[in-house]
Design a protein around this motif. Structure first.
Motif, short mmCIF file in Angstrom:
data_model
loop_
_atom_site.label_atom_id
_atom_site.label_comp_id
_atom_site.label_asym_id
_atom_site.label_seq_id
_atom_site.Cartn_x
_atom_site.Cartn_y
_atom_site.Cartn_z
N ASP A 1 0.82 -1.21 0.00
CA ASP A 1 0.00 0.00 0.00
C ASP A 1 0.86 1.26 0.00
O ASP A 1 0.56 2.23 -0.71
CB ASP A 1 -0.94 0.01 1.20
N GLN A 2 1.93 1.25 0.80
CA GLN A 2 2.83 2.42 0.84
C GLN A 2 3.48 2.66 -0.52
O GLN A 2 3.57 3.80 -0.98
CB GLN A 2 3.90 2.22 1.90
N LEU A 3 3.92 1.58 -1.15
CA LEU A 3 4.55 1.72 -2.46
C LEU A 3 3.53 2.15 -3.52
O LEU A 3 3.88 2.87 -4.46
CB LEU A 3 5.25 0.42 -2.86
N ALA A 4 2.29 1.73 -3.37
CA ALA A 4 1.24 2.15 -4.31
C ALA A 4 1.01 3.66 -4.21
O ALA A 4 0.85 4.34 -5.24
CB ALA A 4 -0.05 1.40 -4.03
N VAL A 5 1.01 4.18 -2.99
CA VAL A 5 0.85 5.62 -2.80
C VAL A 5 2.03 6.37 -3.41
O VAL A 5 1.85 7.38 -4.10
CB VAL A 5 0.68 5.95 -1.30
N LYS A 6 3.24 5.85 -3.17
CA LYS A 6 4.43 6.49 -3.75
C LYS A 6 4.39 6.45 -5.28
O LYS A 6 4.78 7.41 -5.93
CB LYS A 6 5.70 5.81 -3.25
N ALA A 7 3.93 5.35 -5.83
CA ALA A 7 3.84 5.23 -7.29
C ALA A 7 2.81 6.22 -7.84
O ALA A 7 3.02 6.84 -8.89
CB ALA A 7 3.49 3.81 -7.70
N ALA A 8 1.70 6.38 -7.13
CA ALA A 8 0.64 7.28 -7.59
C ALA A 8 1.06 8.75 -7.51
O ALA A 8 0.65 9.56 -8.35
CB ALA A 8 -0.63 7.05 -6.77
N THR A 9 1.88 9.07 -6.52
CA THR A 9 2.31 10.46 -6.36
C THR A 9 3.58 10.78 -7.14
O THR A 9 3.99 11.93 -7.21
CB THR A 9 2.56 10.79 -4.87
#
Length: 115
Positions: A65-73
């Motif tokens: 989930d943390q990496l998904a947020v980083k990828a989205a931003t």
């Protein structure tokens, strides 16, 4: 997260970090000294292994989930890190569901035999 303590599942599809093997007794080793082992000790070891497995699953999903947020931003430099983490989380979830299904099936079979 290897379930190598449960014979026949260890190393399944490369999920070696989900279920820790430290402190877990191998199921096939019980036939050697089953009469001298207290059932509470084996049960608590199994409960500890399940608890640790669930905690590791949650950590794997949180990392994804943390990496998904980083990828989205746009803060993630290597997109493949997210892809790997998401695949690990998916595989860990699938393995946990399979173990749960087997446990429910075993419980159902035991209850059927007692009737």
């Amino acid at each position: 997260m290897s379930i190598s303590a449960i014979e026949g599942i260890g190393g399944a599809a490369g999920v070696s970090g989900i279920f820790p093997t430290s402190g877990v007794q191998k199921a096939s080793g019980l036939d050697d000294d089953w009469a001298t082992t207290s059932s509470q000790g084996v049960g608590s070891d199994f409960a500890t292994a399940l608890s640790n497995g669930i905690e590791n699953l949650q950590a794997t999903q949180a990392k994804s989930d943390q990496l998904a947020v980083k990828a989205a931003t746009g803060d993630l430099q290597d997109l493949h890190d997210y892809t790997i983490a998401a695949t690990e989380a998916s595989l860990a979830t699938s393995l946990t569901v399979a173990v749960r299904d087997k446990a429910v099936a075993a419980f159902t079979e035991i209850m059927r035999l007692q009737a």
